[in-house]
Design a protein around this motif. Structure first.
Motif, PDB file in Angstrom:
ATOM      1  N   ALA A 190       0.809  -1.216   0.000  1.00  0.00           N
ATOM      2  CA  ALA A 190       0.000   0.000   0.000  1.00  0.00           C
ATOM      3  C   ALA A 190       0.844   1.269   0.000  1.00  0.00           C
ATOM      4  CB  ALA A 190      -0.917   0.001   1.228  1.00  0.00           C
ATOM      5  N   CYS A 191       2.150   1.117   0.218  1.00  0.00           N
ATOM      6  CA  CYS A 191       3.005   2.279   0.460  1.00  0.00           C
ATOM      7  C   CYS A 191       3.353   3.018  -0.837  1.00  0.00           C
ATOM      8  CB  CYS A 191       4.291   1.825   1.152  1.00  0.00           C
ATOM      9  SG  CYS A 191       5.404   3.179   1.575  1.00  0.00           S
ATOM     10  N   GLN A 192       3.305   4.335  -0.784  1.00  0.00           N
ATOM     11  CA  GLN A 192       3.672   5.169  -1.932  1.00  0.00           C
ATOM     12  C   GLN A 192       5.145   5.537  -1.940  1.00  0.00           C
ATOM     13  OE1 GLN A 192       1.802   9.118  -1.566  1.00  0.00           O
ATOM     14  NE2 GLN A 192       1.509   8.699   0.621  1.00  0.00           N
ATOM     15  N   TYR A 193       5.886   5.099  -0.906  1.00  0.00           N
ATOM     16  CA  TYR A 193       7.294   5.477  -0.784  1.00  0.00           C
ATOM     17  C   TYR A 193       8.255   4.308  -0.982  1.00  0.00           C
ATOM     18  CZ  TYR A 193       5.275   9.694   1.240  1.00  0.00           C
ATOM     19  OH  TYR A 193       4.539  10.846   1.437  1.00  0.00           O
ATOM     20  N   THR A 194       7.768   3.206  -1.548  1.00  0.00           N
ATOM     21  CA  THR A 194       8.665   2.098  -1.866  1.00  0.00           C
ATOM     22  C   THR A 194       9.491   2.447  -3.107  1.00  0.00           C
ATOM     23  OG1 THR A 194       6.941   1.043  -3.195  1.00  0.00           O
ATOM     24  CG2 THR A 194       7.085   0.389  -0.891  1.00  0.00           C
ATOM     25  N   ALA A 195      10.526   1.649  -3.392  1.00  0.00           N
ATOM     26  CA  ALA A 195      11.346   1.878  -4.591  1.00  0.00           C
ATOM     27  C   ALA A 195      10.445   1.836  -5.839  1.00  0.00           C
ATOM     28  CB  ALA A 195      12.423   0.806  -4.682  1.00  0.00           C
ATOM     29  N   PRO A 196      10.657   2.722  -6.800  1.00  0.00           N
ATOM     30  CA  PRO A 196      11.849   3.561  -6.996  1.00  0.00           C
ATOM     31  C   PRO A 196      11.811   4.927  -6.318  1.00  0.00           C
ATOM     32  CG  PRO A 196      10.445   3.717  -8.917  1.00  0.00           C
ATOM     33  CD  PRO A 196       9.772   2.743  -7.983  1.00  0.00           C
ATOM     34  N   HIS A 197      10.876   5.164  -5.382  1.00  0.00           N
ATOM     35  CA  HIS A 197      10.887   6.438  -4.665  1.00  0.00           C
ATOM     36  C   HIS A 197      12.195   6.564  -3.885  1.00  0.00           C
ATOM     37  CE1 HIS A 197       9.748   9.592  -1.801  1.00  0.00           C
ATOM     38  NE2 HIS A 197       8.750   9.904  -2.640  1.00  0.00           N
ATOM     39  N   GLU A 198      12.647   7.783  -3.714  1.00  0.00           N
ATOM     40  CA  GLU A 198      13.929   8.007  -3.050  1.00  0.00           C
ATOM     41  C   GLU A 198      13.928   7.551  -1.595  1.00  0.00           C
ATOM     42  OE1 GLU A 198      14.951  12.152  -2.494  1.00  0.00           O
ATOM     43  OE2 GLU A 198      12.850  12.745  -2.706  1.00  0.00           O
ATOM     44  N   PHE A 199      12.756   7.495  -0.948  1.00  0.00           N
ATOM     45  CA  PHE A 199      12.715   7.012   0.435  1.00  0.00           C
ATOM     46  C   PHE A 199      13.013   5.505   0.511  1.00  0.00           C
ATOM     47  CE2 PHE A 199       9.533  10.494   1.982  1.00  0.00           C
ATOM     48  CZ  PHE A 199      10.561  11.425   1.958  1.00  0.00           C
ATOM     49  N   ASP A 200      12.661   4.766  -0.544  1.00  0.00           N
ATOM     50  CA  ASP A 200      12.958   3.331  -0.653  1.00  0.00           C
ATOM     51  C   ASP A 200      12.508   2.568   0.598  1.00  0.00           C
ATOM     52  OD1 ASP A 200      13.844   0.964  -1.679  1.00  0.00           O
ATOM     53  OD2 ASP A 200      15.941   1.281  -1.138  1.00  0.00           O
ATOM     54  N   LEU A 201      11.232   2.725   0.958  1.00  0.00           N
ATOM     55  CA  LEU A 201      10.718   2.047   2.152  1.00  0.00           C
ATOM     56  C   LEU A 201      10.418   0.575   1.868  1.00  0.00           C
ATOM     57  CD1 LEU A 201       8.276   4.463   4.004  1.00  0.00           C
ATOM     58  CD2 LEU A 201      10.740   4.228   4.195  1.00  0.00           C
ATOM     59  N   ASN A 202      10.796  -0.253   2.792  1.00  0.00           N
ATOM     60  CA  ASN A 202      10.425  -1.672   2.805  1.00  0.00           C
ATOM     61  C   ASN A 202      10.392  -2.067   4.272  1.00  0.00           C
ATOM     62  OD1 ASN A 202      10.072  -4.423   2.557  1.00  0.00           O
ATOM     63  ND2 ASN A 202      11.530  -4.646   0.869  1.00  0.00           N
ATOM     64  N   LEU A 203       9.375  -1.558   4.972  1.00  0.00           N
ATOM     65  CA  LEU A 203       9.308  -1.747   6.425  1.00  0.00           C
ATOM     66  C   LEU A 203       9.225  -3.214   6.829  1.00  0.00           C
ATOM     67  CD1 LEU A 203       9.311  -0.140   9.081  1.00  0.00           C
ATOM     68  CD2 LEU A 203       6.805  -0.211   9.016  1.00  0.00           C
ATOM     69  N   PRO A 204       8.435  -4.071   6.135  1.00  0.00           N
ATOM     70  CA  PRO A 204       8.420  -5.486   6.530  1.00  0.00           C
ATOM     71  C   PRO A 204       9.805  -6.135   6.491  1.00  0.00           C
ATOM     72  CG  PRO A 204       6.593  -5.013   5.057  1.00  0.00           C
ATOM     73  CD  PRO A 204       7.460  -3.796   5.055  1.00  0.00           C
ATOM     74  N   LYS A 205      10.593  -5.801   5.478  1.00  0.00           N
ATOM     75  CA  LYS A 205      11.941  -6.365   5.371  1.00  0.00           C
ATOM     76  C   LYS A 205      12.835  -5.844   6.499  1.00  0.00           C
ATOM     77  CE  LYS A 205      16.001  -6.242   2.298  1.00  0.00           C
ATOM     78  NZ  LYS A 205      16.355  -7.677   2.362  1.00  0.00           N
ATOM     79  N   ALA A 206      12.797  -4.531   6.739  1.00  0.00           N
ATOM     80  CA  ALA A 206      13.629  -3.943   7.786  1.00  0.00           C
ATOM     81  C   ALA A 206      13.298  -4.537   9.147  1.00  0.00           C
ATOM     82  CB  ALA A 206      13.453  -2.426   7.809  1.00  0.00           C
ATOM     83  N   LEU A 207      12.000  -4.696   9.434  1.00  0.00           N
ATOM     84  CA  LEU A 207      11.601  -5.251  10.727  1.00  0.00           C
ATOM     85  C   LEU A 207      11.912  -6.742  10.811  1.00  0.00           C
ATOM     86  CD1 LEU A 207       8.202  -3.431  11.433  1.00  0.00           C
ATOM     87  CD2 LEU A 207      10.498  -2.835  12.214  1.00  0.00           C
TER      88      LEU A 207
END
Length: 359
Positions: free
Chosen positions: A59-76
């Protein structure tokens, strides 16, 4: 715990805290949005609240290729694994299993099975009935009692360390009720909207992973209850195995074994279909190894029930006992530990909500 994992999880949590689009998705986001800043302990608790349902990622609008490159499930997920490894006792065993889990589990099952067969060959059986004609009751107790107590002691040390890391307070009865209620329903795997999670596919909501987890959890509890019932019958009432079909151990154990085998098989299938880059890729082998080990425990137990009166029984018994012994000894270092850590994280979450309501 590696500083870079903490820092990356903190960076992503701070962005999520500013966005708040996923506020109702699971227990992670309400807890995350209560914080102004994220200590190492807070981030560690959030990581163990996460069930990797992946709805927030898709649902996230900030995943890659956005510069924020969010992947919270992976990080957690990566931080969660590190928290288990850091708090585990002894820690080196946890790190080995997460990277080589399937090979370690298979080697232990085969090794222990050969050991049990060797014990039979040199005359450890005491002439009892059923399984005890292969391996005496006293030999089983001498082997499995320490193997059962070791993971309890190891988990006690690990959870004490974890509780201190997440700044846990003394647990009240209300904390227990709230946390166990969440676990019983697997509520977070239904997601906040109630349609399920996106674990298998990006655009498909499903309750499959939730139901598979419930089959495993309740199947395991039934099998454990069957073992407990057999122990009580043996020591308190003098009623010894083998037990009939309508005995309590069988009435609990057979449905439990079927549920456990079906649930673990389902989970393995879902895991094979899921996108690995939204989780902790380095722990994939260990997680799959644990799922397959638990599946083999259930399947070998059911096979032993079906073929227990045939010539296949000694070999099946050796394999089943080898898998059960492997499961016990590996429990503190496998995905099984996640259940205990997640429960502790839920205790802390209930405490946080109670403390927030008082203040």
């Amino acid at each position: 715990m590696p500083l870079e994992l903490i820092q990356e999880a903190r960076r992503q949590a701070e962005i999520c805290n500013a966005c708040r689009y996923c506020e109702g998705y699971c227990s992670v986001f309400p807890a995350l949005h209560q914080e102004r800043s994220f200590t190492d302990g807070t981030i560690t608790q959030l990581a163990n609240l996460c069930h990797n349902c992946r709805g927030c990622y898709y649902a996230c609008q900030y995943t890659a290729p956005h510069e924020f490159d969010l992947n919270l499930p992976k990080a957690l997920a990566e931080l969660r694994r590190e928290s288990w490894e850091d708090h585990a006792w002894p820690a080196p065993l946890a790190r080995k299993f997460h990277t080589n889990g399937a090979l370690i589990a298979a080697a232990l099952v085969i090794g222990f099975a050969l050991l049990f067969l060797a014990m039979r060959a040199i005359g450890s059986a005491a002439g009892g009935e059923g399984f005890y004609a292969v391996l005496s009751h006293n030999a089983m107790v001498a082997i499995f009692a320490p193997a059962f107590l070791f993971p309890l002691a190891s988990l006690a040390v690990s959870l004490r360390r974890f509780w201190k890391t997440i700044d846990g307070a003394p647990i009240r009865v209300g904390d227990l009720v709230g946390a166990f209620g969440m676990v019983a329903k697997m509520k977070d795997l239904a997601a906040g909207h109630g349609d399920g999670c996106n674990f298998e596919e990006e655009d498909r909501f499903s309750h499959a992973r939730r139901y598979a987890h419930q089959l495993v959890m309740y199947g395991f509890l039934l099998c454990f209850a069957a073992t407990g019932a057999g122990t009580i019958l043996h020591y308190l009432f003098g009623i010894h195995a083998p037990y009939g079909y309508f005995s309590l151990p069988k009435l609990l154990g057979i449905p439990g074994g079927l549920m456990l085998a079906a649930g673990t098989g389902w989970m393995a299938r879902l895991k094979l279909k899921a996108d690995r880059h939204v989780g902790d890729q380095s722990a994939w082998g260990g997680e799959m190894g644990f799922i397959l080990l638990l599946c083999f425990v259930a399947a070998s137990g059911l096979a032993l029930y079906v073929f227990g009166s045939t010539g296949l029984m000694p070999g099946l018994l050796a394999l089943h006992l080898g898998s059960v012994l492997s499961f016990f000894l590996l429990t503190p270092f496998t995905k099984m530990a996640h259940g205990f850590y997640r429960l502790a994280a839920l205790f802390r979450d209930v405490q946080r909500k109670r403390q927030a309501s008082v203040s």
